[in-house]
Design a protein around this motif. Structure first.
Motif, PDB file in Angstrom:
ATOM      1  N   GLN A 197     167.045  31.304 -21.335  1.00  0.00           N
ATOM      2  CA  GLN A 197     167.089  30.429 -20.161  1.00  0.00           C
ATOM      3  C   GLN A 197     168.502  29.906 -19.918  1.00  0.00           C
ATOM      4  OE1 GLN A 197     164.225  27.458 -21.130  1.00  0.00           O
ATOM      5  NE2 GLN A 197     162.473  28.737 -20.558  1.00  0.00           N
ATOM      6  N   ILE A 198     169.187  29.532 -20.988  1.00  0.00           N
ATOM      7  CA  ILE A 198     170.538  28.984 -20.860  1.00  0.00           C
ATOM      8  C   ILE A 198     171.505  30.051 -20.364  1.00  0.00           C
ATOM      9  CG2 ILE A 198     172.464  27.971 -22.156  1.00  0.00           C
ATOM     10  CD1 ILE A 198     170.345  26.667 -23.982  1.00  0.00           C
ATOM     11  N   ALA A 199     171.283  31.298 -20.713  1.00  0.00           N
ATOM     12  CA  ALA A 199     172.186  32.392 -20.320  1.00  0.00           C
ATOM     13  C   ALA A 199     172.242  32.578 -18.808  1.00  0.00           C
ATOM     14  CB  ALA A 199     171.757  33.687 -20.989  1.00  0.00           C
ATOM     15  N   ALA A 200     171.233  32.127 -18.088  1.00  0.00           N
ATOM     16  CA  ALA A 200     171.206  32.279 -16.633  1.00  0.00           C
ATOM     17  C   ALA A 200     172.049  31.211 -15.934  1.00  0.00           C
ATOM     18  CB  ALA A 200     169.768  32.220 -16.139  1.00  0.00           C
ATOM     19  N   TRP A 201     172.479  30.194 -16.647  1.00  0.00           N
ATOM     20  CA  TRP A 201     173.240  29.104 -16.058  1.00  0.00           C
ATOM     21  C   TRP A 201     174.723  29.459 -15.989  1.00  0.00           C
ATOM     22  CZ3 TRP A 201     170.749  24.778 -19.512  1.00  0.00           C
ATOM     23  CH2 TRP A 201     169.405  24.672 -19.175  1.00  0.00           C
ATOM     24  N   PRO A 202     175.493  28.743 -15.154  1.00  0.00           N
ATOM     25  CA  PRO A 202     176.938  28.985 -15.082  1.00  0.00           C
ATOM     26  C   PRO A 202     177.618  28.757 -16.447  1.00  0.00           C
ATOM     27  CG  PRO A 202     176.212  27.581 -13.277  1.00  0.00           C
ATOM     28  CD  PRO A 202     175.051  27.744 -14.193  1.00  0.00           C
ATOM     29  N   VAL A 203     178.718  29.444 -16.660  1.00  0.00           N
ATOM     30  CA  VAL A 203     179.393  29.429 -17.957  1.00  0.00           C
ATOM     31  C   VAL A 203     179.814  28.017 -18.374  1.00  0.00           C
ATOM     32  CG1 VAL A 203     181.418  30.257 -19.216  1.00  0.00           C
ATOM     33  CG2 VAL A 203     180.157  31.798 -17.725  1.00  0.00           C
ATOM     34  N   LEU A 204     180.330  27.220 -17.454  1.00  0.00           N
ATOM     35  CA  LEU A 204     180.758  25.867 -17.813  1.00  0.00           C
ATOM     36  C   LEU A 204     179.576  24.996 -18.243  1.00  0.00           C
ATOM     37  CD1 LEU A 204     183.495  25.165 -15.132  1.00  0.00           C
ATOM     38  CD2 LEU A 204     183.789  25.684 -17.559  1.00  0.00           C
ATOM     39  N   VAL A 205     178.442  25.160 -17.596  1.00  0.00           N
ATOM     40  CA  VAL A 205     177.236  24.422 -17.983  1.00  0.00           C
ATOM     41  C   VAL A 205     176.777  24.888 -19.362  1.00  0.00           C
ATOM     42  CG1 VAL A 205     174.833  23.923 -17.377  1.00  0.00           C
ATOM     43  CG2 VAL A 205     176.567  24.048 -15.587  1.00  0.00           C
ATOM     44  N   GLN A 206     176.821  26.190 -19.592  1.00  0.00           N
ATOM     45  CA  GLN A 206     176.451  26.724 -20.902  1.00  0.00           C
ATOM     46  C   GLN A 206     177.344  26.130 -21.995  1.00  0.00           C
ATOM     47  OE1 GLN A 206     176.124  30.981 -21.352  1.00  0.00           O
ATOM     48  NE2 GLN A 206     175.643  31.205 -19.175  1.00  0.00           N
TER      49      GLN A 206
ATOM     50  N   VAL B  90     178.920  23.248 -22.074  1.00  0.00           N
ATOM     51  CA  VAL B  90     178.538  21.851 -22.335  1.00  0.00           C
ATOM     52  C   VAL B  90     177.229  21.799 -23.122  1.00  0.00           C
ATOM     53  CG1 VAL B  90     177.831  19.685 -21.246  1.00  0.00           C
ATOM     54  CG2 VAL B  90     179.777  20.966 -20.339  1.00  0.00           C
ATOM     55  N   ILE B  91     176.252  22.600 -22.713  1.00  0.00           N
ATOM     56  CA  ILE B  91     174.953  22.618 -23.395  1.00  0.00           C
ATOM     57  C   ILE B  91     175.124  23.023 -24.858  1.00  0.00           C
ATOM     58  CG2 ILE B  91     172.733  23.815 -23.511  1.00  0.00           C
ATOM     59  CD1 ILE B  91     172.845  21.742 -21.325  1.00  0.00           C
ATOM     60  N   TYR B  92     175.880  24.058 -25.133  1.00  0.00           N
ATOM     61  CA  TYR B  92     176.063  24.509 -26.515  1.00  0.00           C
ATOM     62  C   TYR B  92     176.861  23.514 -27.351  1.00  0.00           C
ATOM     63  CZ  TYR B  92     173.872  28.971 -25.569  1.00  0.00           C
ATOM     64  OH  TYR B  92     172.962  29.940 -25.261  1.00  0.00           O
ATOM     65  N   ILE B  93     177.799  22.809 -26.735  1.00  0.00           N
ATOM     66  CA  ILE B  93     178.524  21.756 -27.461  1.00  0.00           C
ATOM     67  C   ILE B  93     177.557  20.632 -27.830  1.00  0.00           C
ATOM     68  CG2 ILE B  93     180.244  19.922 -27.215  1.00  0.00           C
ATOM     69  CD1 ILE B  93     181.958  21.972 -25.659  1.00  0.00           C
ATOM     70  N   VAL B  94     176.725  20.234 -26.877  1.00  0.00           N
ATOM     71  CA  VAL B  94     175.744  19.174 -27.140  1.00  0.00           C
ATOM     72  C   VAL B  94     174.736  19.621 -28.201  1.00  0.00           C
ATOM     73  CG1 VAL B  94     173.837  17.863 -26.123  1.00  0.00           C
ATOM     74  CG2 VAL B  94     176.002  18.075 -24.902  1.00  0.00           C
ATOM     75  N   LEU B  95     174.185  20.822 -28.031  1.00  0.00           N
ATOM     76  CA  LEU B  95     173.204  21.319 -28.995  1.00  0.00           C
ATOM     77  C   LEU B  95     173.819  21.557 -30.375  1.00  0.00           C
ATOM     78  CD1 LEU B  95     171.193  23.847 -26.797  1.00  0.00           C
ATOM     79  CD2 LEU B  95     170.441  21.607 -27.631  1.00  0.00           C
ATOM     80  N   GLY B  96     175.094  21.885 -30.405  1.00  0.00           N
ATOM     81  CA  GLY B  96     175.761  22.123 -31.674  1.00  0.00           C
ATOM     82  C   GLY B  96     176.094  20.855 -32.436  1.00  0.00           C
TER      83      GLY B  96
END
Length: 75
Positions: free
Chosen positions: A33-42, A44-50
């Motif tokens: 699901q995250i892969a479908a989002w724009p790269v900059l949003v991805q 931020v999401i991966y930084i938060v999840l990490g």
């Protein structure tokens, strides 16, 4: 410091490994699901999840060392 060894540390390590495994599996499940989002949003999401898994870590380590979930004052 502890005077006697306790089982909190081995159980704490096992609990931490189990919780991290569950968290990793949940994040891995959301990758499609995250892969479908724009790269900059991805990013931020991966930084938060990490970093989000670090939030309960201090209390968890305090419990392993002291047996109490409360962080001592001044720490």
């Amino acid at each position: 410091m502890r005077d006697k060894p306790t089982l909190r540390i081995p159980f704490g390590i096992l609990g931490l490994l189990i919780c991290l495994t569950v968290y990793i599996l949940l994040v891995a499940k959301a990758v499609d699901q995250i892969a479908a989002w724009p790269v900059l949003v991805q990013t931020v999401i991966y930084i938060v999840l990490g970093t989000i898994w670090l939030l309960p870590l201090k209390r968890f380590l305090v419990w392993m060392e002291t047996g109490s979930w409360r962080i001592p004052p001044g720490k």
